[in-house]
Structure formats: structure tokens, C-alpha cells
Design a protein around this motif. Sequence first.
Motif, PDB file in Angstrom:
ATOM      1  N   SER A  37      -3.663   4.502   9.610  1.00  7.34           N
ATOM      2  CA  SER A  37      -4.777   4.551  10.750  1.00  7.34           C
ATOM      3  C   SER A  37      -4.152   4.148  12.089  1.00  7.34           C
ATOM      4  O   SER A  37      -4.404   4.980  12.873  1.00  7.34           O
ATOM      5  N   ARG A  51      -9.853   3.501  12.033  1.00  9.49           N
ATOM      6  CA  ARG A  51     -10.204   2.119  11.932  1.00  9.49           C
ATOM      7  C   ARG A  51      -8.683   1.432  11.258  1.00  9.49           C
ATOM      8  O   ARG A  51      -8.550   1.696  10.142  1.00  9.49           O
ATOM      9  N   THR A  59      -9.358   1.545   4.956  1.00  9.63           N
ATOM     10  CA  THR A  59      -9.781   2.818   4.822  1.00  9.63           C
ATOM     11  C   THR A  59     -10.093   3.085   3.293  1.00  9.63           C
ATOM     12  O   THR A  59      -9.266   3.207   2.441  1.00  9.63           O
ATOM     13  N   ASP A  74      -7.348  10.996   7.457  1.00  8.61           N
ATOM     14  CA  ASP A  74      -6.795   9.501   7.132  1.00  8.61           C
ATOM     15  C   ASP A  74      -7.175   9.234   5.764  1.00  8.61           C
ATOM     16  O   ASP A  74      -8.343   9.103   5.163  1.00  8.61           O
TER      17      ASP A  74
END
Length: 193
Positions: A37, A51, A59, A74
Motif C-alpha cells: 500500500s 491505507r 489490507t 492493492d
Amino acid sequence: MIIKNSEFIKSAASKRDYPETGLLEIAFAGRSNVGKSSLINKLVNRKSLARVSATPGKTATINFFDVDKFCLVDLPGYGYAKVSQKEKDRWGKLMEDYFAAGRIDLGVLIVDYRHPPTNNDITMARWFIDSGCPFVVVANKLDKLKKSEIAPNLQTIREDLELPEDCAVIPFSAEKGNGRDELVKMVLSAVKE
Ligand code: GTP
Ligand code: MG
């Protein structure tokens, strides 16, 4: 590359949720906490588009971002030991479905530059090699290495992952920004082919 626009598209908890973007899809894979990320944020020069967390497992779903002509994906990280079997199974199904969907135009496999690749990293590299899906390897957290470790660690990564000679390994620091321009260049040339 000057990135004009970057925006979150959506988060997928199953294959029903994948967006139909029509964009070239670039997927970021790697163990939990390796900096997937953070690397996406560095690439698009945004502080917190994706994030980030110091705790592994941040994640948990597949997150799609629209960045000019590309869709950046992601992925949740693998290999985080402190989760339940149920969570591991959920993760396995999510990832298997995504990799089987044939959506990936370029994979970016991120490994920790400080350590030899894990078995999961090796499995992931094998998947890219065997499937024929184009990919590059990024060795992240360069800022945490001693100078004397830079060359030998790169060699270990290359050997342990059994990378073909034409597969690039890019030293990177999502913290400091090293490697960003090279990765952007690789992404652009890989998708042009
Ligand atoms: P999951 O979502 O849990 O799979 O993790 P992730 O791979 O997305 O990692 P994330 O980007 O959340 O970063 C994990 C931690 O590593 C955070 O504390 C980051 O600040 C840190 N980090 C990421 N990249 C670097 C880097 O290049 N250097 C240093 N020193 N820290 C980094
Ligand atoms: Mg993450």
C-alpha cells in the motif's frame, strides 16, 4: 510519469465485486506488511490513497484504484501468521479467484529487501513465471539496509525466486522514494509490449 488523477474505485470482498474498468490492470502482491500500500502511494505521490498500517493485515480486501490509464490493484498480503484459519481460507479464496480471473496485465511482486524471500514469495514468483503473466520484482525497504547488504541481498532474491534473466528486480524505498522512477518506467514499457 506525471500522474494527473488517482482515485479509489472500489473494494472487492469477492469476485462479484470486481469493477469493469477497461483499464490496464497492474496488481501489487507480496507478504503482509512488506509495503504494497505504501508503494502504491509513493507511485502516485499521494500520502494515503491506499491505507497503510504498522500492523500486518491492514489490507483485507482487494482495492482497485484508477490512475490515469491504469487500474492499480492493492492486494491483501500473504503469510501473516496471527490470523484464524477461517481468515486464511477467506484470503486464499479471494486471491485464487483474483489470479484466476485473467485480469492482470502486469504483476508487481514486492519482497522485503532485508530478508531472503519466504516460501510464499517463491510460490508467488512461480505463479507469475508458470502462468506467463508479465511481472517485475520490487525489493522494498532499501532504506533499512546497510550498504554492504545491497548487492548480496539482491542476488539472494534473484536466486531464491529463480527469476528469469530478463525479469527486473528494482531496489525500492516506499519511505524515501528510491526506485520510483525506475518502476514507473518499467510499468510503462511492460504494458506497451
Ligand atoms: P498489508 O496491507 O497488511 O498486506 O501490508 P502492506 O504490504 O500494504 O504494507 P503497508 O504499506 O501497510 O506498510 C507496512 C509498514 O511498513 C508501515 O509501517 C509502512 O510505513 C512501512 N513501510 C513500507 N514501505 C517502507 C519502506 O520502504 N521503508 C520503511 N522503512 N518502511 C516502510
Ligand atoms: Mg496493504
